[in-house]
Scaffold this active site. Structure first.
Site, mmCIF file in Angstrom:
data_model
loop_
_atom_site.group_PDB
_atom_site.id
_atom_site.type_symbol
_atom_site.label_atom_id
_atom_site.label_comp_id
_atom_site.label_asym_id
_atom_site.label_seq_id
_atom_site.Cartn_x
_atom_site.Cartn_y
_atom_site.Cartn_z
ATOM 1 N N ASN A 14 0.839 -1.218 0.000
ATOM 2 C CA ASN A 14 0.000 0.000 0.000
ATOM 3 C C ASN A 14 0.861 1.249 0.000
ATOM 4 O OD1 ASN A 14 -2.942 -0.540 0.002
ATOM 5 N ND2 ASN A 14 -2.351 -1.937 1.654
ATOM 6 N N HIS A 110 -8.362 -0.855 5.401
ATOM 7 C CA HIS A 110 -8.707 -2.130 6.031
ATOM 8 C C HIS A 110 -9.215 -3.087 4.955
ATOM 9 C CE1 HIS A 110 -9.909 -4.880 9.178
ATOM 10 N NE2 HIS A 110 -11.006 -5.087 8.472
ATOM 11 N N ASP A 151 -11.237 0.505 13.618
ATOM 12 C CA ASP A 151 -11.921 0.439 12.317
ATOM 13 C C ASP A 151 -13.304 1.107 12.356
ATOM 14 O OD1 ASP A 151 -9.767 -0.989 11.212
ATOM 15 O OD2 ASP A 151 -10.595 -2.897 11.887
ATOM 16 N N GLU A 181 -7.614 -2.120 -2.555
ATOM 17 C CA GLU A 181 -6.799 -1.266 -1.679
ATOM 18 C C GLU A 181 -5.882 -0.308 -2.444
ATOM 19 O OE1 GLU A 181 -4.899 -3.180 1.713
ATOM 20 O OE2 GLU A 181 -6.187 -4.916 1.423
HETATM 21 C C1 GAR Z 1 -3.233 -4.874 3.703
HETATM 22 O O1 GAR Z 1 -4.153 -5.790 3.200
HETATM 23 C C2 GAR Z 1 -3.924 -3.952 4.675
HETATM 24 O O2 GAR Z 1 -5.232 -3.607 4.313
HETATM 25 C C3 GAR Z 1 -3.938 -4.795 5.920
HETATM 26 O O3 GAR Z 1 -2.687 -5.434 5.920
HETATM 27 C C4 GAR Z 1 -2.212 -5.579 4.601
HETATM 28 C C5 GAR Z 1 -0.828 -4.937 4.545
HETATM 29 O O4 GAR Z 1 -0.265 -4.958 3.286
HETATM 30 N N1 GAR Z 1 -4.155 -3.981 7.072
HETATM 31 C C6 GAR Z 1 -4.851 -4.399 8.127
HETATM 32 O O5 GAR Z 1 -5.303 -5.501 8.236
HETATM 33 C C7 GAR Z 1 -5.015 -3.348 9.240
HETATM 34 N N2 GAR Z 1 -6.152 -3.674 10.049
HETATM 35 P P1 GAR Z 1 0.981 -4.062 2.867
HETATM 36 O O6 GAR Z 1 1.979 -4.028 4.005
HETATM 37 O O7 GAR Z 1 1.568 -4.775 1.673
HETATM 38 O O8 GAR Z 1 0.462 -2.707 2.521
#
Ligand code: GAR
Length: 420
Positions: A14, A110, A151, A181
């Protein structure tokens, strides 16, 4: 340009989506100035390094408890002073006391359609695992503002993603990320930045001429600002100087043959607890009226627009005291008065010309009502942004004053293009 800090814990895809959005222009109203990772081996750190973004580690496992962890995060954030904090795969719930201490807007992504599959215990793959076990046919992602409920803050954007028959938590996670996302997070960050950006003018400035802002800051400080722009050599040679608590204008190389009646005047004078701000010698008219029992309106009714054919520049004026502020414009179309009560974080801007007109034409007068604008608490950043927006071509001088809430003392800032 707003400053963005990104908090991460893992792969940082992200974060990468935000970096890419910055490169492609999708994210243009804010700039990522800092990345903080809660894990020292997060690949997100490498992504920050490759994009030349300063990155820090505040290792959760090395902190005695979450208070110590949050204190260290705050310490790092205070160095960058972000306007927006993005939680991009940040696997920690921030406490109410952290949120109270943090003035930035915080946004989280999220991996589900909130209010389903969210809250304490729902993070990363656990979310997708729970989604698959529940048998729902659609999931997705949500971008929301962060408040003390995990959240639970205001939803800014959502996108649905279909669940396929053979999905595993891993395949579903990747599809939710790539389809939802990485798409909605950068757009939501851009929209939020645009919404909270302290920009004074809605479009890039061409030639608003002279302008007055009066209002109140977020914490209740009374504020005023006055700027002048100029096109002719003599108009550009003007310099603001304070004289006690009043403001005067001087010329860099005074030319005795020049008719300076319309360019040299006192923009700010004080009568009792009233501060008068204007773009001409009507400051004195208002001052004299107030000193002899008259009013802002009665004084201005004796005056009219400037005689500078073909523009007939409007005379703009304001008065501000502990109970509120008034603004006025005297133009060929008539004499207009506007009266406002204080609202925290709000002010009004009035200027002489329609700002998006090219300055080599006959300058049309300001139309409509004074524009409501946001007033932050940081005088320097307010003044810097306004000066910046006025642009290098025509800005001449800017004066900004922020009073203490009791109106007893003030801080001020002057910008002059030229010096005496
Ligand atoms: C993503 O899917 C994000 O939405 C989730 O963790 C992942 C991280 O990916 N976040 C949560 O679950 C927070 N409650 P990334 O490190 O590759 O961005």
């Amino acid at each position: 340009m707003l400053k963005i800090s990104v908090l991460v814990s893992g792969g940082g895809t992200n974060l990468q989506a935000l970096i890419n959005a910055q490169a492609s222009g999708v994210l243009s109203s804010g700039r990522i100035v800092q990345v903080i990772s809660s894990k020292d081996n997060a690949y997100a750190l490498e992504r920050a390094r490759l994009a030349n973004i300063p990155a820090d580690v505040v290792s959760f496992k090395d902190c005695s408890d979450s208070d110590a962890f949050e204190a260290k995060i705050l310490e790092k954030l205070n160095k960058a002073k972000p306007d927006v904090i993005v939680l991009a795969g940040f696997m920690h719930i921030l406490s109410k006391s952290f949120l109270d201490k943090c003035s930035a807007n915080i946004i989280n992504v999220h991996p589900s359609l909130i209010p389903a599959f969210c809250g304490k215990g729902f993070y990363g793959l656990k979310v997708h695992d729970a989604v698959l076990k529940s048998g729902v046919k659609v999931t997705g992602a949500t971008v929301h503002l962060v408040n003390e409920i995990p959240d639970g803050g205001e939803i800014l954007a959502q996108k649905a993603v279909e669940i396929l028959p053979n999905d595993t938590p891993e395949t579903l996670q990747l599809r939710v990320m790539s389809e939802a996302e990485w798409v909605i997070l950068p757009k939501a960050v851009e929209e939020l930045c645009r919404k909270i950006d302290p920009k004074i003018f809605p479009k890039p400035v061409k030639y608003p001429g002279r302008g007055i802002i009066t209002g109140m800051t977020e914490s209740g400080r009374i504020m005023l600002a006055y700027f002048i722009m100029g096109r002719s050599k003599s108009s550009k040679a003007r310099v603001f100087e304070t004289s006690g608590d009043e403001l005067i204008i001087k010329l860099v190389n005074p030319d005795k043959d020049l008719d300076s009646s319309l360019i040299l005047y006192s923009p700010i004078r004080i009568s009792g607890k009233n501060v008068i701000v204007t773009n001409g010698d009507q400051t004195d008219t208002i001052y004299e009226a107030l000193e002899s029992g008259g009013s802002f309106e009665s004084a201005l009714r004796t005056r009219e627009y400037e005689p500078d054919s073909p523009h007939y520049t409007p005379r703009i004026s304001a008065i501000i005291n502990e109970s509120g502020y008034k603004q006025s414009i005297l133009k060929r179309a008539g004499k207009f008065f506007f009266e406002y009560e204080f609202t925290k974080g709000r002010g009004h801007l009035i200027h002489t010309y329609n700002h998006d007109v090219t300055p080599d034409k006959v300058l049309p007068s300001f139309t409509g009502e004074p524009r409501e604008i946001k007033i932050c608490d940081d005088m320097n950043s307010f003044a810097d942004s306004l000066w910046d927006e006025l642009g290098e071509d025509y800005r001449v001088a800017l004066y900004v004053r922020f009073y203490s809430p009791d109106f007893a003392s003030y801080s001020d800032k002057i910008f002059n293009t030229k010096s005496l």
